[in-house]
Design a protein around this motif. Structure first.
Motif, PDB file in Angstrom:
ATOM      1  N   PHE A 147      -5.642   3.258   4.201  1.00 26.12           N
ATOM      2  CA  PHE A 147      -4.947   2.678   3.058  1.00 26.12           C
ATOM      3  C   PHE A 147      -4.793   1.169   3.201  1.00 26.12           C
ATOM      4  O   PHE A 147      -4.893   0.432   2.226  1.00 26.12           O
ATOM      5  CB  PHE A 147      -3.558   3.331   2.891  1.00 26.12           C
ATOM      6  CG  PHE A 147      -3.640   4.784   2.488  1.00 26.12           C
ATOM      7  CD1 PHE A 147      -3.738   5.137   1.159  1.00 26.12           C
ATOM      8  CD2 PHE A 147      -3.630   5.788   3.443  1.00 26.12           C
ATOM      9  CE1 PHE A 147      -3.821   6.478   0.780  1.00 26.12           C
ATOM     10  CE2 PHE A 147      -3.708   7.124   3.079  1.00 26.12           C
ATOM     11  CZ  PHE A 147      -3.809   7.465   1.744  1.00 26.12           C
ATOM     12  N   TRP A 150      -4.382  -2.590  -4.794  1.00 25.53           N
ATOM     13  CA  TRP A 150      -3.267  -1.638  -4.898  1.00 25.53           C
ATOM     14  C   TRP A 150      -2.448  -1.905  -6.148  1.00 25.53           C
ATOM     15  O   TRP A 150      -2.065  -0.987  -6.877  1.00 25.53           O
ATOM     16  CB  TRP A 150      -2.364  -1.738  -3.665  1.00 25.53           C
ATOM     17  CG  TRP A 150      -2.815  -0.923  -2.507  1.00 25.53           C
ATOM     18  CD1 TRP A 150      -3.185  -1.386  -1.285  1.00 25.53           C
ATOM     19  CD2 TRP A 150      -2.945   0.502  -2.445  1.00 25.53           C
ATOM     20  NE1 TRP A 150      -3.549  -0.342  -0.459  1.00 25.53           N
ATOM     21  CE2 TRP A 150      -3.399   0.832  -1.157  1.00 25.53           C
ATOM     22  CE3 TRP A 150      -2.731   1.524  -3.359  1.00 25.53           C
ATOM     23  CZ2 TRP A 150      -3.647   2.132  -0.758  1.00 25.53           C
ATOM     24  CZ3 TRP A 150      -2.969   2.836  -2.976  1.00 25.53           C
ATOM     25  CH2 TRP A 150      -3.410   3.120  -1.683  1.00 25.53           C
ATOM     26  N   PRO A 164       0.819  -1.221   0.000  1.00 23.80           N
ATOM     27  CA  PRO A 164       0.000   0.000   0.000  1.00 23.80           C
ATOM     28  C   PRO A 164       0.843   1.256   0.000  1.00 23.80           C
ATOM     29  O   PRO A 164       2.039   1.235   0.316  1.00 23.80           O
ATOM     30  CB  PRO A 164      -0.825  -0.121   1.283  1.00 23.80           C
ATOM     31  CG  PRO A 164      -0.036  -1.033   2.159  1.00 23.80           C
ATOM     32  CD  PRO A 164       0.668  -1.983   1.251  1.00 23.80           C
ATOM     33  N   ASN A 183      -4.484  -5.941  -1.135  1.00 27.10           N
ATOM     34  CA  ASN A 183      -3.198  -5.774  -1.812  1.00 27.10           C
ATOM     35  C   ASN A 183      -3.326  -5.842  -3.333  1.00 27.10           C
ATOM     36  O   ASN A 183      -2.687  -5.076  -4.050  1.00 27.10           O
ATOM     37  CB  ASN A 183      -2.217  -6.853  -1.335  1.00 27.10           C
ATOM     38  CG  ASN A 183      -1.781  -6.618   0.098  1.00 27.10           C
ATOM     39  OD1 ASN A 183      -1.908  -5.508   0.606  1.00 27.10           O
ATOM     40  ND2 ASN A 183      -1.275  -7.641   0.741  1.00 27.10           N
ATOM     41  N   LYS A 197      -1.878   0.614  -9.464  1.00 29.34           N
ATOM     42  CA  LYS A 197      -0.566   1.027  -9.971  1.00 29.34           C
ATOM     43  C   LYS A 197      -0.429   0.693 -11.454  1.00 29.34           C
ATOM     44  O   LYS A 197       0.088   1.501 -12.242  1.00 29.34           O
ATOM     45  CB  LYS A 197       0.543   0.351  -9.162  1.00 29.34           C
ATOM     46  CG  LYS A 197       0.626   0.867  -7.728  1.00 29.34           C
ATOM     47  CD  LYS A 197       1.609   0.063  -6.905  1.00 29.34           C
ATOM     48  CE  LYS A 197       1.597   0.516  -5.445  1.00 29.34           C
ATOM     49  NZ  LYS A 197       2.490  -0.278  -4.598  1.00 29.34           N
TER      50      LYS A 197
END
Length: 326
Positions: free
Chosen positions: A260, A268, A253, A265, A272
């Motif tokens: 957050f 996240w 994170p 996971n 990205k």
């Protein structure tokens, strides 16, 4: 056990193909916004079914084989490119312990797969028996090989800092600080090299419409063209995932505080990748195309010496302060 493995492989393939489909839609929508137009908005709500309609259209079209082509290699080339774009995802960790094959040489595996990707493009250009396709294939092969050298040095720099070729270990080595902070120049170089490696704007010289019509895939239609198209976009997603793993902490994170850490996971990691996807699209919309000599000069005269110099500097600092990981 075999059935479970097959289901895992199919789940990754389906996720990647859906990602590719909606990557194309996102590209057309974002570019439409930048160019002050709407983009696809007819098929489905706000054009959400447009990728499925495009896929169906290419599936039902007739495949045309050039009369003078080497038909076996002509058919094999797009299959090879598409297959290689998918098998790279085997070693990509989507989360902690959420990976198909957590092998200790994941970086080397990805380098081998990316090196083999040149063969699909060379076979397509040569087997088409067309001067335009062959010139496009030569350009693409030279471009990919040139920028793979710089990518290799950047990967070795990351391996030195993490002490492992395993992608999951590289992510876990960034728990305190992401590698994009101490290695910011390598982060920028890697992303630019990824643009060149995937033949994307501003380095899309193999597909230069003005000189080469459409490059190595000019003779392809229907599913042959679709497989090249899917392979190219799957490679872009793969390079985006690899950039996130090497420099942005993979699935880790943004901040280790409650709002957050509550986000999974894998989400996240997806965010990205999505950020790099948008960057790929913005580069295409905003930048002019390089000349071919500028492209090769940038790779050999700027990126190669700079990445090699940074590798030597990193190794020197780690050895001088005894920071080399065990």
């Amino acid at each position: 056990m075999l059935v479970l493995t097959i289901l895992k492989i199919l789940s990754v393939v389906v996720i990647v193909l859906i990602g590719v489909a909606y990557f194309t839609l996102a590209e057309r929508k974002i570019m439409g916004t930048i160019q002050r137009r709407k983009g696809p908005n007819v098929v489905g709500f706000q054009g959400l079914l447009q990728p499925l309609a495009d896929g169906l259209k290419l599936f039902v079209k007739e495949s045309i084989l050039p009369s003078n082509a080497n038909k076996t290699l002509f058919i094999l080339a797009p299959m090879l490119t598409f297959g290689l774009s998918l098998i790279g995802w085997v070693v990509i960790p989507f989360g902690e312990s959420l990976v198909l094959a957590d092998i200790n040489v994941g970086i080397l595996y990805l380098l081998a797969v990316s090196a083999l990707g040149v063969y699909g493009i060379i076979l397509a250009g040569w087997s088409s028996n067309s001067k335009y396709a062959f010139l496009g294939a030569l350009r693409s092969a030279a471009q990919m090989v040139s920028y793979e050298v710089s990518i290799g040095f950047i990967l070795i720099t990351v391996v030195l800092c993490s002490g492992s070729f395993n992608l999951s270990s590289i992510v876990l080595a960034q728990e305190k600080v992401w590698f994009c902070v101490p290695h910011l120049p390598m982060f920028v170089l890697f992303f630019i090299s990824a643009l060149a490696e995937t033949n994307r704007h501003p380095f899309d010289l193999p597909e230069a419409e003005a000189e080469l019509v459409s490059g190595y895939n000019v003779e392809y239609s229907a599913m042959g063209f679709a497989l090249f198209f899917l392979g190219e976009y799957a490679n872009m997603l793969l390079m985006s995932a690899l950039t996130a793993i090497l420099f942005l902490g993979g699935w880790l994170p943004l901040l280790d505080i409650f709002p957050f850490t509550i986000i999974p996971n894998s989400v996240w990691f997806g965010l990205k990748i999505g950020g790099f996807v948008v960057l790929f699209i913005v580069m295409r919309a905003c930048l002019p195309r390089f000349r071919y000599d500028q492209l090769m000069s940038l790779g050999w005269k700027v990126f190669l010496p700079f990445s090699l110099g940074w590798l030597i500097l990193t190794a020197s600092v780690l050895m001088s302060f005894n920071w080399l990981p065990n």
